[in-house]
Design a protein around this motif. Structure first.
Motif, mmCIF file in Angstrom:
data_model
loop_
_atom_site.group_PDB
_atom_site.id
_atom_site.type_symbol
_atom_site.label_atom_id
_atom_site.label_comp_id
_atom_site.label_asym_id
_atom_site.label_seq_id
_atom_site.Cartn_x
_atom_site.Cartn_y
_atom_site.Cartn_z
ATOM 1 N N THR A 136 5.128 7.799 -1.455
ATOM 2 C CA THR A 136 4.130 8.263 -2.257
ATOM 3 C C THR A 136 3.605 9.529 -1.497
ATOM 4 O O THR A 136 3.297 9.939 -2.719
ATOM 5 C CB THR A 136 3.172 7.736 -2.202
ATOM 6 O OG1 THR A 136 2.475 7.036 -0.871
ATOM 7 C CG2 THR A 136 3.161 5.564 -2.780
ATOM 8 N N SER A 137 3.747 10.327 -0.956
ATOM 9 C CA SER A 137 4.106 11.597 -0.206
ATOM 10 C C SER A 137 4.339 11.646 0.741
ATOM 11 O O SER A 137 4.084 11.210 1.714
ATOM 12 C CB SER A 137 2.042 11.565 -0.604
ATOM 13 O OG SER A 137 1.143 10.994 0.547
ATOM 14 N N ILE A 138 4.242 12.948 0.819
ATOM 15 C CA ILE A 138 5.211 13.869 1.896
ATOM 16 C C ILE A 138 3.899 15.007 2.964
ATOM 17 O O ILE A 138 3.914 16.039 2.283
ATOM 18 C CB ILE A 138 6.677 13.851 1.927
ATOM 19 C CG1 ILE A 138 7.716 14.298 3.336
ATOM 20 C CG2 ILE A 138 7.297 15.456 0.677
ATOM 21 C CD1 ILE A 138 9.058 14.052 3.061
ATOM 22 N N GLY B 297 1.440 -1.131 0.048
ATOM 23 C CA GLY B 297 0.244 -0.522 -0.340
ATOM 24 C C GLY B 297 0.775 1.544 -0.544
ATOM 25 O O GLY B 297 1.950 0.915 -0.461
ATOM 26 N N PRO B 298 0.492 2.161 -0.186
ATOM 27 C CA PRO B 298 1.099 3.600 -0.288
ATOM 28 C C PRO B 298 1.818 3.643 1.073
ATOM 29 O O PRO B 298 1.643 3.816 2.232
ATOM 30 C CB PRO B 298 -0.025 4.953 -0.146
ATOM 31 C CG PRO B 298 -1.829 3.826 0.338
ATOM 32 C CD PRO B 298 -0.799 2.694 0.166
ATOM 33 N N LEU C 247 -4.432 10.277 3.683
ATOM 34 C CA LEU C 247 -3.852 9.609 2.558
ATOM 35 C C LEU C 247 -3.410 9.104 2.240
ATOM 36 O O LEU C 247 -3.809 7.715 1.230
ATOM 37 C CB LEU C 247 -2.565 10.843 2.854
ATOM 38 C CG LEU C 247 -2.127 12.108 2.312
ATOM 39 C CD1 LEU C 247 -1.390 13.058 2.904
ATOM 40 C CD2 LEU C 247 -3.071 12.593 1.084
ATOM 41 N N LEU C 248 -3.784 7.697 3.913
ATOM 42 C CA LEU C 248 -3.539 6.194 3.507
ATOM 43 C C LEU C 248 -4.864 5.527 2.469
ATOM 44 O O LEU C 248 -4.474 4.783 2.001
ATOM 45 C CB LEU C 248 -3.434 5.662 4.507
ATOM 46 C CG LEU C 248 -1.899 6.182 5.740
ATOM 47 C CD1 LEU C 248 -1.319 5.568 6.315
ATOM 48 C CD2 LEU C 248 -0.788 5.967 4.543
ATOM 49 N N GLU C 249 -5.440 6.402 3.210
ATOM 50 C CA GLU C 249 -7.425 6.180 2.661
ATOM 51 C C GLU C 249 -7.199 5.962 1.495
ATOM 52 O O GLU C 249 -8.082 5.129 0.721
ATOM 53 C CB GLU C 249 -8.151 6.655 3.774
ATOM 54 C CG GLU C 249 -8.319 5.913 4.829
ATOM 55 C CD GLU C 249 -8.820 7.096 6.095
ATOM 56 O OE1 GLU C 249 -9.231 7.942 5.718
ATOM 57 O OE2 GLU C 249 -10.002 6.307 7.638
ATOM 58 N N GLY D 204 -4.368 0.939 5.468
ATOM 59 C CA GLY D 204 -3.841 0.497 5.012
ATOM 60 C C GLY D 204 -2.259 1.184 4.205
ATOM 61 O O GLY D 204 -2.555 2.141 4.255
ATOM 62 N N GLY D 205 -1.101 0.470 4.932
ATOM 63 C CA GLY D 205 0.175 1.370 4.015
ATOM 64 C C GLY D 205 0.618 1.604 5.346
ATOM 65 O O GLY D 205 0.673 1.242 6.136
#
Length: 389
Positions: A159-161, A67-68, A387-389, A124-125
């Protein structure tokens, strides 16, 4: 229970950590005790911790391998500033001070990490806490902490910050965020003007670099006003004009100019660097010679629109639309921008103005209103979860 309600219960813990860090600041790439404290706190929360990343940085992961992966970044270094000891938790390290709010950045991030361990169900992630050294200064090779963290694969799989910065110009409890450019690229330059020295009574026998330098300053100051659109913000400041002569009756043989360039997009940055060369062409026309040395530093901090909207909506849902503002771009610079050049990210500002006694970042009496620190933690945690969702 929302992250905001949970964060309120952590407020004293956040403040206590911030004050401990404020009293024990460490300079760029010297954050050994700070990193140890951060690593221990994250380890106690169940994060998988990796030390010595980017020299003195810390990475800590929580969650699934699939996941992310959302990174929350906080910078850990202090400044070489002698604090005016007017608070109980003033710096115990002479000549070193948290004069920019990085102590609060760490405290907010650690609390956000704690909040995310309570998320039920956890999306998840993975969450990655990216605790970075050396935002303020670079090492001997001219590399900041962000560069060294990236070099050590801190963004692998990310994947993102997201991150935040304290802002002593807006009231405590207010969050400022906007898409697009939010902070400037900051580049430094040094112009060495070579003339021919002589006696002040016989200027016709010399090539006076002071007179030439004065014309160069005027030419450079016309770049923004005449070569850059008024719709594109840019700043060129010459902060130092030094002659090799210290006497009024001696014409020097050399002048050195030092300055800074602040821009918000790459095209404007490129034009200014080209125009700097043109402005210096006058030196040769007047019989002198020159050399320009550039130190191209952090790029502009540019918020990804999608990530920014997730963060903005998270803040609105937690503290209300009236407490979330759109800030104009700031001519500060931040090496958070280096992460954003690789992956999408968003950077917000957390108000910390002391009502009636606004302090200036990087000053010897810098301090902040701590009453809204829990908000920063809650918004970071909520944004990461979404963001994880």
């Amino acid at each position: 229970m929302t992250f905001l309600n949970q964060a309120k219960k952590l407020q004293k813990e956040i403040v206590d950590l911030r004050r401990h860090l404020h009293a024990h600041p460490e300079l760029s790439f010297e954050e050994k005790e700070t990193a140890k404290l951060v690593a221990n706190q994250l380890d106690s929360l169940g994060y998988k911790v990796k030390k010595g990343v980017g020299k003195t940085g810390v990475l800590a992961d929580l969650g699934a391998s699939s996941g992310p992966t959302v990174a929350i970044r906080a910078d850990m270094d202090a400044l070489p500033v002698e604090e005016q000891p007017n608070i109980a938790y003033h710096s115990q390290n002479k000549g070193v001070m948290h004069a920019c709010g990085h102590d609060a950045h760490i405290a907010c991030a650690i609390a956000a990490a704690k909040l995310l361990t309570t998320a039920s169900p956890m999306p998840g992630g993975k969450i990655r806490m990216l605790m970075q050294p050396a935002e303020e200064f670079t090492d001997s090779a001219g590399r900041s902490g962000a560069y060294r963290m990236i070099e050590d694969d801190a963004l692998q799989g990310v994947t993102s910050i997201i991150g935040l910065h304290m802002d002593a110009s807006i009231p405590a409890g207010i969050v400022g965020i906007a898409p697009g450019p939010v902070m400037a690229a900051a580049d430094a330059f040094k112009i060495t003007i070579l003339g021919r020295g002589g006696h002040g009574a016989f200027p016709e026998n010399a090539i006076d670099p002071v007179v030439i330098g004065a014309q160069v300053v005027q030419a450079i100051q016309q770049i923004v006003s005449r070569r850059i659109s008024a719709l594109d913000p840019a700043i060129i400041t010459i902060g130092s004009f030094q002659s090799s002569s210290t006497r009024g009756n001696v014409i020097s043989d050399q002048v050195v100019l030092h300055g800074t360039i602040r821009t918000f997009n790459k095209a404007v940055r490129k034009v200014i660097l080209e125009e700097m060369e043109k402005a210096c062409a006058i030196i040769k026309a007047l019989g002198g010679d020159y050399r320009i040395d550039y130190e191209l530093s952090y790029p502009a901090t540019i918020n990804d629109p999608k990530i920014t909207e997730v963060m903005r909506q998270a803040a609105v849902d937690l503290i209300g639309e009236e407490n979330v503002i759109t800030l104009p771009p700031k001519p500060w610079s931040e090496d958070f921008s280096m992460y954003q050049e690789i992956i999408p990210g968003a950077f917000m500002f957390l108000g910390c103005e002391i009502a009636g006694d606004r302090r200036t970042h990087h000053s010897a009496n810098f301090d902040l209103d701590e009453s809204g620190l829990y908000i920063g933690s809650a918004v970071l945690a909520e944004t990461a979860k979404r963001l994880l969702e």
